[in-house]
Write a protein that holds these residues in place. Structure first.
Motif, PDB file in Angstrom:
ATOM      1  N   THR A  88       0.650  -1.117  -0.074  1.00  0.00           N
ATOM      2  CA  THR A  88       0.132   0.012   0.127  1.00  0.00           C
ATOM      3  C   THR A  88       0.894   1.240   0.059  1.00  0.00           C
ATOM      4  O   THR A  88       0.341   2.575   0.000  1.00  0.00           O
ATOM      5  N   GLU A  89       2.094   1.068  -0.009  1.00  0.00           N
ATOM      6  CA  GLU A  89       3.105   2.213   0.087  1.00  0.00           C
ATOM      7  C   GLU A  89       3.613   2.642  -1.184  1.00  0.00           C
ATOM      8  O   GLU A  89       3.611   1.929  -2.355  1.00  0.00           O
ATOM      9  N   THR A  90       3.993   3.912  -1.579  1.00  0.00           N
ATOM     10  CA  THR A  90       4.820   4.461  -2.695  1.00  0.00           C
ATOM     11  C   THR A  90       6.043   4.709  -2.592  1.00  0.00           C
ATOM     12  O   THR A  90       6.584   4.917  -1.277  1.00  0.00           O
ATOM     13  N   PHE A  91       6.832   4.746  -3.625  1.00  0.00           N
ATOM     14  CA  PHE A  91       8.311   5.074  -3.432  1.00  0.00           C
ATOM     15  C   PHE A  91       8.336   6.510  -3.178  1.00  0.00           C
ATOM     16  O   PHE A  91       7.736   7.384  -3.538  1.00  0.00           O
ATOM     17  N   THR A  92       9.350   6.767  -2.303  1.00  0.00           N
ATOM     18  CA  THR A  92       9.879   8.304  -2.084  1.00  0.00           C
ATOM     19  C   THR A  92      11.394   8.408  -2.463  1.00  0.00           C
ATOM     20  O   THR A  92      12.156   7.436  -1.965  1.00  0.00           O
ATOM     21  N   PRO A  93      11.660   9.551  -3.388  1.00  0.00           N
ATOM     22  CA  PRO A  93      13.054   9.485  -3.825  1.00  0.00           C
ATOM     23  C   PRO A  93      14.020   9.794  -2.618  1.00  0.00           C
ATOM     24  O   PRO A  93      13.358  10.597  -1.688  1.00  0.00           O
ATOM     25  N   GLY A  94      15.291   9.212  -2.421  1.00  0.00           N
ATOM     26  CA  GLY A  94      16.305   9.251  -1.540  1.00  0.00           C
ATOM     27  C   GLY A  94      15.845   8.295  -0.382  1.00  0.00           C
ATOM     28  O   GLY A  94      16.665   8.558   0.670  1.00  0.00           O
ATOM     29  N   VAL A  95      14.991   7.584  -0.377  1.00  0.00           N
ATOM     30  CA  VAL A  95      14.616   6.429   0.801  1.00  0.00           C
ATOM     31  C   VAL A  95      15.255   5.477   0.346  1.00  0.00           C
ATOM     32  O   VAL A  95      14.947   4.808  -0.811  1.00  0.00           O
ATOM     33  N   THR A  96      15.522   4.605   1.182  1.00  0.00           N
ATOM     34  CA  THR A  96      16.474   3.316   0.941  1.00  0.00           C
ATOM     35  C   THR A  96      15.342   2.153   1.475  1.00  0.00           C
ATOM     36  O   THR A  96      15.031   2.201   2.765  1.00  0.00           O
ATOM     37  N   TYR A  97      15.167   1.393   0.558  1.00  0.00           N
ATOM     38  CA  TYR A  97      14.089   0.218   0.848  1.00  0.00           C
ATOM     39  C   TYR A  97      14.832  -1.115   1.054  1.00  0.00           C
ATOM     40  O   TYR A  97      15.588  -1.239  -0.067  1.00  0.00           O
ATOM     41  N   THR A  98      14.788  -1.695   2.044  1.00  0.00           N
ATOM     42  CA  THR A  98      15.252  -2.928   2.261  1.00  0.00           C
ATOM     43  C   THR A  98      14.361  -4.403   2.410  1.00  0.00           C
ATOM     44  O   THR A  98      13.379  -4.030   3.158  1.00  0.00           O
ATOM     45  N   MET A  99      14.614  -5.157   1.538  1.00  0.00           N
ATOM     46  CA  MET A  99      13.838  -6.390   1.584  1.00  0.00           C
ATOM     47  C   MET A  99      14.489  -7.496   2.143  1.00  0.00           C
ATOM     48  O   MET A  99      15.928  -7.713   1.613  1.00  0.00           O
ATOM     49  N   THR A 100      13.949  -8.281   3.081  1.00  0.00           N
ATOM     50  CA  THR A 100      14.608  -9.400   3.428  1.00  0.00           C
ATOM     51  C   THR A 100      13.946 -10.811   3.460  1.00  0.00           C
ATOM     52  O   THR A 100      12.648 -10.631   3.349  1.00  0.00           O
ATOM     53  N   VAL A 101      14.587 -11.764   2.953  1.00  0.00           N
ATOM     54  CA  VAL A 101      13.853 -13.042   2.959  1.00  0.00           C
ATOM     55  C   VAL A 101      14.728 -14.008   3.647  1.00  0.00           C
ATOM     56  O   VAL A 101      15.856 -14.431   3.410  1.00  0.00           O
ATOM     57  N   ASP A 102      14.259 -15.080   4.391  1.00  0.00           N
ATOM     58  CA  ASP A 102      14.590 -16.157   4.989  1.00  0.00           C
ATOM     59  C   ASP A 102      14.770 -17.412   4.297  1.00  0.00           C
ATOM     60  O   ASP A 102      13.355 -17.612   3.573  1.00  0.00           O
ATOM     61  N   ILE A 103      15.715 -18.127   4.079  1.00  0.00           N
ATOM     62  CA  ILE A 103      15.640 -19.300   3.244  1.00  0.00           C
ATOM     63  C   ILE A 103      16.223 -20.337   4.130  1.00  0.00           C
ATOM     64  O   ILE A 103      17.329 -20.200   4.779  1.00  0.00           O
ATOM     65  N   GLY A 104      15.351 -21.419   4.068  1.00  0.00           N
ATOM     66  CA  GLY A 104      15.647 -22.659   5.101  1.00  0.00           C
ATOM     67  C   GLY A 104      15.922 -23.878   4.443  1.00  0.00           C
ATOM     68  O   GLY A 104      15.305 -24.014   3.468  1.00  0.00           O
ATOM     69  N   ILE A 105      16.876 -24.780   5.070  1.00  0.00           N
ATOM     70  CA  ILE A 105      17.025 -26.195   4.497  1.00  0.00           C
ATOM     71  C   ILE A 105      16.136 -27.186   5.741  1.00  0.00           C
ATOM     72  O   ILE A 105      16.703 -27.098   6.872  1.00  0.00           O
TER      73      ILE A 105
END
Length: 219
Positions: A88-105
């Motif tokens: 529901t969010e939009t990009f704002t210039p100058g803002v750093t967006y960080t995505m993380t994903v956990d991968i498991g075995i």
């Protein structure tokens, strides 16, 4: 009065400096797939909160018996092809967006993975990666190195540019496996403004305090 105003400016600058290091969490729907019990791939079932039009098969199951650490809740997913979520969010210039994903075995892991998993920021229509972001690609070697029964967190960051302004934020996960020898869990998304943004605001606050002090002296 002057000292009070200058003190106000100093406090404001301190607060801005603290905020500059504070990440804002962007809410995702069903980030740990706890709402997805019963998903069994294809078009006959869905993953709440996630678009999976291109997923040919996959499964969300209770894997609590297969992991000794790192699992968020009890469910995790494996997929063939890709899933994505439009936030529901939009990009704002100058803002750093960080995505993380956990991968498991899982503990019952037997066959080494021969491909990898990619994830990144996609356009709202989900037709392509956003220009300049690419994606992080987690190789089969990196995944096979994860100790059985545990998860490892992988991270991708992107700083929005002027042409991103106002565009909806969509994240995507692309799976290139044809086997279920891994699990995905606990997807997160945060936003942190660049320090320069707060520096500009801090200068403005200090300038305002200085102007007010000059006016107070003249009065």
């Amino acid at each position: 009065m002057k000292n009070r105003l200058l003190a106000l400016g100093a406090v404001s600058l301190s607060l801005l400096a603290v905020n500059a290091t504070t990440a804002q969490t962007i809410t995702l729907v069903n980030p740990s797939f706890e709402l997805s019990s019963g998903y069994n791939g294809g078009s006959t079932s869905t993953i709440p909160g996630w678009d999976a039009q291109t997923t040919t098969f996959g499964q969300v199951t209770d894997v609590s018996a297969q992991f000794t650490s790192g699992l968020s809740g009890v469910n995790a997913i494996w997929i063939n092809n890709s899933i994505s979520q439009l936030t529901t969010e939009t990009f704002t210039p100058g803002v750093t967006y960080t995505m993380t994903v956990d991968i498991g075995i899982p503990l019952n892991f037997t066959d080494p993975n021969t491909s990898g998993i990619g994830f990144g920021f996609r356009n709202a229509a989900n037709t392509a990666l956003i220009s300049g972001t690419g994606q992080i690609f987690v190789t089969s070697d990196a995944i096979n190195a994860i100790p059985a029964g545990t998860f490892q967190t992988f991270t991708l960051s992107y700083t929005a540019v002027a042409e991103d302004a106002g565009n909806p934020i969509r994240i995507g996960i692309n799976d290139f496996f044809s086997t279920e020898t891994y699990r995905l869990d606990n997807v997160t998304l945060t936003a942190v403004p660049e320090p320069s943004v707060y520096a500009f605001l801090g200068i403005a606050v200090a300038a305002l305090a200085f102007l007010r002090s000059r006016r107070a002296r003249r009065a």
